[in-house]
Design an enzyme around this catalytic site. Structure first.
Site, PDB file in Angstrom:
ATOM      1  N   GLU A   8     -21.621  17.445  91.190  1.00 44.36           N
ATOM      2  CA  GLU A   8     -21.614  18.498  92.204  1.00 44.36           C
ATOM      3  C   GLU A   8     -22.937  19.238  92.068  1.00 44.36           C
ATOM      4  OE1 GLU A   8     -19.115  18.980  94.327  1.00 44.36           O
ATOM      5  OE2 GLU A   8     -17.606  17.629  93.453  1.00 44.36           O
ATOM      6  N   GLU A  18       0.785 -32.394 102.299  1.00 41.17           N
ATOM      7  CA  GLU A  18       1.973 -32.005 101.543  1.00 41.17           C
ATOM      8  C   GLU A  18       1.484 -31.219 100.333  1.00 41.17           C
ATOM      9  OE1 GLU A  18       5.054 -32.542 102.429  1.00 41.17           O
ATOM     10  OE2 GLU A  18       4.753 -33.918 104.119  1.00 41.17           O
TER      11      GLU A  18
END
Length: 1715
Positions: free
Chosen positions: A311, A725
């Site tokens: 900050e 498959e």
């Protein structure tokens, strides 16, 4: 020289730009840049455009150390720019760590944004000038992102120190706080897939960037406080704050936070923003306040990166004037924090070959946080100074030994690891296995390059929809979700498109598709397609191998993924299903992979397309798909076309397609890329005999599949498709999905890449216009493909030289040679330019040189021009053509040209064909085609064309090209607006008009046999569905309409393709309206009319007419040739007179063929097949004939009817013909469930008919891939009328009622096949009685004649049995037919119906003497027969009372309602005895009523009395024992027989798969199985009581038989040993004899002369012969024995003809004794 000048200019421009930037953004003393036009003016912020311009300029100015990236876009489509700064920026050197700064995550927190802009310029400007900065750039890969939220910044206001109340600016455009939008570790209310679902575009882009790159350290720059905050940001504690949430690396994070704060002049004080008070200017995030969904925690938990949040200012968006001061405060902190990237240890994790191992884990013992290596095997582990123990581990490698390292300050320790593969370490036993399992469970959570770990779970329809919707929401730029249609229950068939330009076909870019979950219970493909979609989206435009691969696929292919084609079936399937069928079919019970049109014809499974099938066919033909795979489950193999063969049976013989080599290559591509499929070993425990070489198989060679999707793709969809498959189990548990993904991921990707092999290009005309639907043909490969509408094509081919031809209607063919490069090379580009072709040559060959038919026309023929052309035709061909115009009300409105051979001759035997054009004025194309056809027919007849001549000999053709007189009122444009006044519309709407009324009158009077209308507006055929249907005995179906439609379409170059060839398709609304005209023509006038729509435009341009004629000529002729295929004939009486009111009934169509009123002639065009015709006339006996219609041939049938005998049946009973009609009608109503057929004829040549009702298909635990195929149903037969006459009348009525009941809605679900023979002796007559009541006496009724057949033989005593095996006379035809039927069908239970009593008879009737038996208590040897009788009796409301019909006859009083036949009416040769002793069935004979011919009013009561018992018989056939008899190799033993508990009744194996059914009562049984060449096998089985268990599950058993190796009753080894001994003994005797003979040869007449090896026969050896000259001693005992030496002795000496006596004495000398 020019190049040098260019570079100098570029450098000058770049220098100017950067100098301008430096002027506009002037540095202060510490290097901060002021943005302004005047030096030393007030700084300002950079908006998005300015930032974009600046970063581009920096990248251009410093290309060797700066590179501009974008990691994605914001909601408002702004790029999220990142500037990379590093030495050799385009290629990061090995072990160079990556660092990032991210700012402006909250759009109104702006200081960090400007600081990073300044930092970028500061680093670049000072590179090479300031040593510290130069070193930092040379050793660190730096990434600077000034703004993660550019949209929020643009909405923020300078000077706002706090966020707006509505968070405008702080949040993104969607009002979402991006630092609350990341996945959170404590977010327990969401599933794991919420990692990527419901994320904002900015969040998703950042998450992708973080986990895709090996960042080491990061800083997240915020505002609103001055503090360094470190993880964790969130806590699992309640409340909003104040509880520390510490990471395992808490000390390290604290150190890093302090690194920044203590380099900051005020931050370390912790008090800059009142009332904040942070010790050392740092805080644990959660201790400050909880942040759920923050980015710094995500970095630590989901990547290698350590991130701290900074900050930077108390005010979030301060005025720009403070920015220089902020730069000054933070510059050192920013640099110092970046330099911390190099603390700790780094190195490589290598294999023994020195290759880097990706995703290896670096473990610091004592710290529960691991980092993983990069794709190149690099690792970086930040650590504080100190001593640590570290180790490395990786999947499939042995972990390293732990090592101790020492970390010192300001120095990076380098330590490399080398790991040994697990398989290379000997003698490690269980440790290896345990380690592999442990590592697999650990690594599976991070495997396969997913950006966000996937959740391996099954998705039902709702979850799947949500998953796809979220994926599209997260990746809108590359995805599109659309539906291909809906399922039977209305669920969407979702398709996810993934492309760099979704929603658009980009010319030149091929399209690919995967389809999964076609069988609803085969689910692996469904889940893997979701994972594949996630993989492609997450890795698109990311770095690394996965990013490059995903980007290549998405950019170069338009990918379509259909996760489920059968969503309804999936919803009822069961997780854990290995090989079952629950959910396999769609909601209508249809196997979708048997429902597609098949090249070998229609079957009962594909005669009607299911909604899913129709939707998928439309989808396939709507996109230019090139390559595809259909994902199934139940085995492990890549299966390629063809899947089917001609007869649909399993021959295990390959049926290759023309592209067989290509398909083999494609199948191997998948198989080899799969981790195990290519091994070809028997992969599945359920099918151990399957062994597919290379993991591939041709479909038909495996087992035949008619109506499969992959063949249809190849033949009709322009697409090469194989079937994969995916694994042995159909619906594995979700825990197994990671394994399936691991096995298949690379195969799925590799197969997609093969869409680029072969040749691709464009087809255009000489003016450069693209030619859509052009045909591409390869010499030597009999399979064409077609270009897309945009003219682009793709022809998959293997490397080699080819000759390729391109052609299209109206153009000349173009032939080119091409070489396809080796595998891995780029696709070969081959463009075709087609020139218009020479129509005159075509006309000479195909149209008798009628050049006017192919000459270009400026406009259409007018009505008057057509009339003149037809009038001229009549004049030129007056013997075969007549122009009818104005002669009556009809041809006044409809001008008609009538064409036939011998015009004016009787036409009764000719087909009348109506050809219509211009039914709608807006669709005039038919006018032009019919004018040309008339010319063609007349010219062809004149030239002696045999086909046209045959058509005109057999047909009268009525050509009406102008139906709607409104032609000319519409302008010539493609699709003029239709009006309600067009004749076609007026016709079906019933609105009167001159033309429509005339057409109606024409249809009523002419009675046309067939009709065709030519129209426009699309390429399709219109006709009424489900009308004039034909159901063949084989199960195949067709219809008259379909035949006519196919005749036209199958030879048409466009209609023969399944897809609507029009560019935008044809609207369903238009098709629906188009169907109304042919529907009305048939429903009101009985004329089978089909409409052929032959151009995309309703009103094609006149220039297209010549090519349209060429397209449609063959179709028109093929339609007319239908008159040369079908049946015709007469119906006459015994004297040859025409029976003009006769009817001819067609069984397969359940309709009558009209008979002419003069000659009693009938005719009908029919599809090829087998038919049953019945001619009827009042007063005559019906005649039924079976006929075969062959292609393009007419079968002639003549019916000669005989006068009918008068029926003596009382009113209300069905005679023979009524029975046939009744059952035929039921068969036509229920063609899929029933079969109606004749199995023999009576002495009077009547057909003996049978009616079969089949239940739905079932599977007894096997799959279609196992050795033992689908199980069969047990069967029960109800047979009536064997004795004939009155005794069969009531039984017929009961069986007719039973047939109707079993097909009705109230009937129970059948579990057995029901065979009904209503009348086995239909030739009998009925006694006439005025007193029906007299026939209620069991001793009266049937006369001898009634009991007998037409030959006077009583059928009830005409059958062989174990008591009468020798048949003294030939079998009666009825007897022989019934015996053959029993041998063929072998019902489990047989119920024989009789009347004249009320009881159940059990076998035997015969005892060899015809007298009553004294064995009163004797019961059959099989208890089930008594049980069966008891079941019937117990369900009958009066029979169980032992009721007797005649009080005067005690023998008719049946205790408990059952009796053994020989105790009641003994006789030999009964059908009951034959069935019991000589067939597979268990029979009983039921006497259903005392009356032989009761009043009709009682028939319903008798039916109701017997119905429960009859249904109980059907139910009993299912109970008991079901099983298979196989050999040691699991092959069926087809000739096996089974005896139960030593009974004299034998159960045979009657099916080819070794299957048998044996009805039995509950209990324990001993089964003994025997078969030729097998040893008997005995098995103890237990049949459960289903009434107790309340389960319908039948008891099952498999009996394995061992081949008999014995010889002559001896074990093979003993026989060999004994034989060897005997041979040796014989050889010894022979050798002894031979030796004796040789000795005798040495004896002469008086002496034996030994023969020395080299002496003559006559040379004497005195020494050896001396002993034979000595005299005998006198006292010697002598014995005389004659010795005959004759010519037959093999040892005879020819010189010795005398007989001699030899005196023998032991140990004595010998001499000759004279006789």
């Amino acid at each position: 020289m020019g190049t040098c000048i260019f570079h100098v200019l570029c450098f000058s421009v770049s220098t100017f730009l950067i100098l301008y930037s430096c002027n506009a953004y002037d540095f202060n003393g510490d290097g901060y840049l002021h943005q302004n036009s005047e030096k030393n003016s007030t700084p300002s912020y950079h908006n998005y455009k300015q930032l974009t311009s600046l970063f581009h300029n920096l990248a251009d100015t410093y290309p060797s150390i700066a590179k501009l990236h974008t990691i994605g876009k914001s909601v408002e489509d702004r790029e999220l720019w990142v500037l990379e700064i590093s030495e050799n920026v385009a290629n990061r050197s090995l072990m160079k760590p990556m660092f990032k700064y991210v700012a402006n995550m909250h759009g109104d927190e702006t200081v960090g944004r400007e600081l990073l802009i300044a930092l970028a310029q500061y680093l670049l400007f000072n590179y090479g000038k300031v040593e510290r900065l130069t070193k930092l750039i040379n050793t660190t890969d730096i990434f600077l992102m000034p703004s993660l939220n550019p949209d929020g910044f643009e909405g923020s206001k300078e000077g706002n120190c706090e966020s707006e109340d509505n968070t405008v600016g702080r949040d993104n455009f969607h009002h979402v706080d991006l630092n609350r939008n990341f996945p959170d570790q404590f977010d327990t209310d969401k599933e794991e897939h919420s990692l990527y679902e419901e994320r904002e575009p900015e969040t998703l882009a950042m998450m992708t960037w973080i986990v895709s790159n090996p960042f080491v350290l990061s800083g997240n720059l915020h505002g609103g406080a001055v503090v360094a905050s470190y993880p964790y940001d969130n806590s699992n504690s309640s409340g909003d704050c104040c509880t520390p949430s510490l990471t395992p690396d808490n000390d390290l994070f604290s150190f890093l936070a302090k690194k920044y704060s203590y380099a900051h002049p005020t931050m370390h004080k912790g008090t800059e923003c009142k009332p904040d008070n942070f010790t050392d200017g740092i805080t644990n995030g959660a201790f400050w306040f909880y942040v759920k969904g923050g980015m710094q925690d995500f970095n630590y938990l989901h990547s290698n990166c350590f991130e701290v949040t900074f900050e930077l200012s108390c005010c979030k968006y301060p005025n720009a004037e403070v920015l220089p001061k902020e730069w000054e405060k933070n510059k050192e902190s920013l640099l110092s924090f970046m330099e911390s990237t190099h603390m700790g240890v780094k190195g490589l994790v290598l294999d023994k070959n020195g290759e880097g191992i990706p995703k290896a884990e670096i473990i610091v013992h004592g710290i529960d946080h691991k980092v993983v290596t990069s794709k190149r095997g690099e690792y970086w582990r930040l650590l504080l100074p100190g001593t640590y123990t570290i180790s490395a581990s990786a999947w499939s490698y042995l972990p390293s030994e732990p090592v101790t390292i020492r970390i010192t300050e300001n120095e990076t320790l380098i330590h490399h690891f080398t790991l040994e593969p697990l398989t290379d370490v000997p003698h490690i036993g269980h440790y290896v296995e345990e380690e592999m399992i442990k590592q697999e469970s650990r690594i599976i959570q991070r495997v396969d390059s997913f950006i966000f770990p996937p959740v391996y779970e099954h998705h039902n329809y709702d979850k799947l929809t949500t998953f796809l919707t979220n994926l599209v929401g997260n990746y809108p730029n590359i995805t599109r979700l659309y539906s291909a249609g809906t399922s039977a229950k209305g669920r969407e068939l979702w398709v996810l498109e993934i492309s760099d330009n979704p929603g658009v076909h980009e010319p030149g870019e091929p399209e690919f598709k995967y389809v999964a979950n076609m069988h609803g219970n085969e689910v692996v493909g469904r889940e893997l397609l979701l994972l594949l979609a996630k993989y492609l989206c997450e890795n698109y435009r990311t770095s690394g191998a996965d990013g490059n691969r995903a980007t290549y696929l998405v950019d170069s292919i338009r990918i379509h993924l259909m996760p489920t084609m059968n969503p309804d079936g999936y919803e009822i399937a069961n997780e854990g299903d290995k090989d079952g069928t629950q959910g396999r079919e769609n909601a209508n019970g249809v196997d979708l992979n048997r429902n597609f049109p098949d090249q070998y014809g229609i079957t009962k499974w594909n005669n009607v397309a299911e909604v899913e099938t129709a939707a998928v066919m439309k989808w396939i033909t709507s996109y230019p798909f090139v390559l595809s795979a259909n994902l199934h489950g139940g085995s492990l193999v890549a299966n390629y076309p063809y899947d089917d063969n001609l007869d649909g049976l399993n021959h295990e013989v390959k049926n290759p397609s023309p592209d067989d080599a290509l398909f083999v290559y494609l199948a191997k591509t998948y198989s080899k890329a799969h981790k195990t499929m290519h091994l070809g070993r028997p992969p599945c425990a359920l099918t151990p005999k399957e062994n597919f070489k290379d993991g591939i198989t041709n479909g038909a060679e495996w087992y035949a599949v008619n109506g499969g999707m992959q063949d249809w793709n190849y033949l009709h969809g322009n697409c090469m498709e194989i079937t994969i498959e995916m694994g042995c189990y159909k619906f594995p548990h979700a825990s197994e999905l990671p394994h399936f993904w691991d096995l298949n991921k690379d195969a799925l990707l590799t197969f997609m890449e093969k869409v680029h092999i072969g040749v691709q290009g464009f087809v255009s005309d000489s003016e450069g216009r693209m030619i859509g639907n052009a045909t591409i043909s390869v010499a030597g490969i009999d399979h064409d493909i077609h270009a897309a509408e945009s003219g682009d094509y793709w022809r998959l081919l293997l490397p080699g030289k080819y000759q390729i031809t391109a052609f299209a209607k109206g153009y000349k063919k173009s032939v080119m040679d091409v070489v396809v490069g080796p595998e891995g090379s780029s696709p070969t580009i081959l463009n075709f330019t087609l020139l218009g072709d020479d129509s005159s040559q075509w006309s000479a060959i195909n149209d008798y040189h009628l050049l006017e038919n192919v000459a270009p026309r400026a406009s259409y023929y007018s009505n008057s021009q057509i009339s003149k052309l037809f009038a001229d035709s009549e004049n030129s061909f007056h013997d075969i053509a007549e122009f009818q115009a104005g002669d009556n009300l009809i041809n006044t409105a409809l001008h008609t040209l009538k064409i036939t051979h011998e015009l004016g001759a009787p036409e009764e035997k000719k087909f009348h064909i109506l050809l219509l054009g211009g039914v709608y004025a807006t669709q005039p194309v038919g006018r032009e085609m019919l004018v040309r056809l008339a010319k063609h027919l007349l010219a062809g007849y004149n030239h002696g064309d045999p086909t046209i001549s045959a058509i005109l000999h057999n047909a009268v053709i009525h050509i009406i090209p102008v139906v709607d007189p409104g032609f000319g009122s519409f302008s010539e444009k493609c699709n003029p607006e239709s009006t309600e006044k067009e004749t076609g519309t007026l016709f079906y709407s019933g609105t009167p008009s001159l033309a429509s009324d005339a057409l109606k009158m024409l249809l009523r009077t002419e009675k046309f046999d067939m009709a065709l209308s030519l129209e426009g507006g699309g390429y399709f055929m219109s006709y009424p569905e489900n009308k004039l249907s034909i159901q063949f005995d084989s199960g195949n179906s067709s219809s008259i309409f379909k035949m006519y439609s196919n005749r036209y379409a199958q030879v048409h170059p466009v209609l023969s393709e399944a897809a609507d060839a029009c560019p935008t398709g044809t609207s369903n609304g238009f098709k629906s309206l188009s169907d109304k005209f042919p529907e009305t023509v048939y429903e009101k006038y009985g004329v089978p009319l089909v409409s052929a729509h032959i151009h995309c435009c309703k009103y094609p341009p006149s220039r297209d007419l010549p090519s349209l004629w060429r397209e449609n000529l063959d179709s028109l002729m093929n339609y007319l040739i239908a008159v040369l295929q079908g049946v015709n004939g007469y119906v006459v009486g015994p004297d040859g007179s025409a029976l003009r009111t006769a009817t001819v009934w067609l069984s397969e169509m359940n309709a009558n063929i009209p008979v002419s009123s003069n000659l009693a002639y009938f005719k009908m065009s029919l599809p090829a097949g087998k038919y049953m015709l019945k001619a009827s006339h009042p007063g005559y006996e019906d005649v039924i004939k079976k006929v075969i219609v062959q292609p393009n041939k007419v079968t002639e049938v003549k019916f000669v009817l005989q006068f009918a005998e008068k029926s003596t049946l009382p009113e209300g009973y069905h005679d023979y013909y009524k029975i046939v009609n009744k059952l035929s009608h039921l068969n036509s109503e229920y063609p899929r469930e029933t079969k109606f057929y004749s199995f023999g004829q009576t002495a009077k040549k009547r057909d003996i008919v049978a009616f079969e009702i089949s239940p739905e298909l079932r599977v007894m635990g096997e799959t279609e891939h196992t050795e033992l195929p689908r199980g069969h149903f047990p069967s029960v037969a109800f047979i009536n009328g064997i004795q004939g006459g009155s005794k069969g009348a009531v039984g017929k009525e009961i069986l007719l009622q039973l047939s109707e009941y079993l097909l009705g809605h109230q009937a129970p679900k059948l579990k057995a096949t029901v065979h009904i023979i209503p009348d086995a002796n239909p030739d009998h007559s009925y006694m006439v009685s005025s007193k029906v009541g007299n026939l209620c006496n069991s001793t009266e009724g049937n006369s001898t004649a009634e009991n007998s057949n037409q030959n006077g033989v009583n059928l009830e005593s005409s059958f062989p049995s174990n008591k009468q095996n020798e048949v003294t006379k030939s079998l009666q035809p009825e007897t022989e037919a019934l015996m053959k039927w029993m041998e063929e069908h072998e019902p489990s239970i047989t119920v024989i119906l009789q009347t004249g009593s009320l009881h159940v008879s059990l076998p035997p009737y015969g005892n060899g003497n015809g007298k009553h038996s004294r064995r009163k208590n004797w019961i059959p040897s099989i208890p089930f027969l008594k049980h069966l009788g008891d079941i019937y009796v117990s369900h009958h409301e009066t029979m169980n009372k032992g009721f007797h019909c005649n009080d005067s006859l005690p023998k008719d009083n049946f205790e408990n309602g059952t009796v053994i036949g020989e105790l009641w009416k003994p006789h030999d040769g009964s059908f009951l005895d034959y069935a019991y002793s000589m067939t597979n069935t268990l029979p009983i004979e039921v006497f259903v009523d005392c009356c032989l011919l009761p009043e009709k009013s009682r028939l319903a009561q008798i039916w109701e009395e017997n119905k429960p018992s009859l249904l109980a018989m059907i139910n009993e056939s299912w109970k008991g024992l079901h099983g298979y008899i196989v050999d040691e190799e699991n092959h069926p033993v087809k000739e096996a027989k089974i005896i139960v508990n030593g009974s004299d009744h034998v159960t045979k194996v009657i099916w080819q798969d070794g299957e048998f059914w044996r009805p039995l009562t509950p209990g324990q049984y001993v089964l003994t199985a025997s078969a030729p060449n097998f040893l008997p096998a005995t098995k103890l089985v237990y049949v459960a009581d289903t009434s107790v268990s309340k389960s319908d599950k039948v008891s099952q058993v498999i009996i394995t038989m061992v081949r008999d190796q014995r010889v002559l009753g001896l074990p093979r080894m003993i026989f060999i040993m004994l034989t060897g001994f005997i041979v040796m003994f014989v050889m010894a005797i022979a050798l002894g004899g031979y030796t004796a003979c040789q000795r005798r040869k040495r004896i002469g007449k008086y002496d034996f002369f030994p023969l020395p090896g080299k002496l003559s026969l006559y040379e004497e050896d005195d020494g050896e012969s001396e002993i034979f000259r000595r005299p005998l001693k006198e006292d010697m005992e002598t014995a005389r024995r004659p010795f005959h030496d004759d010519d037959e002795d093999s040892c005879t000496d020819e010189d010795d003809d005398d007989d001699i006596d030899v005196l023998m004495q032991a140990n004595r000398e010998w001499r000759k004794v004279p006789q």
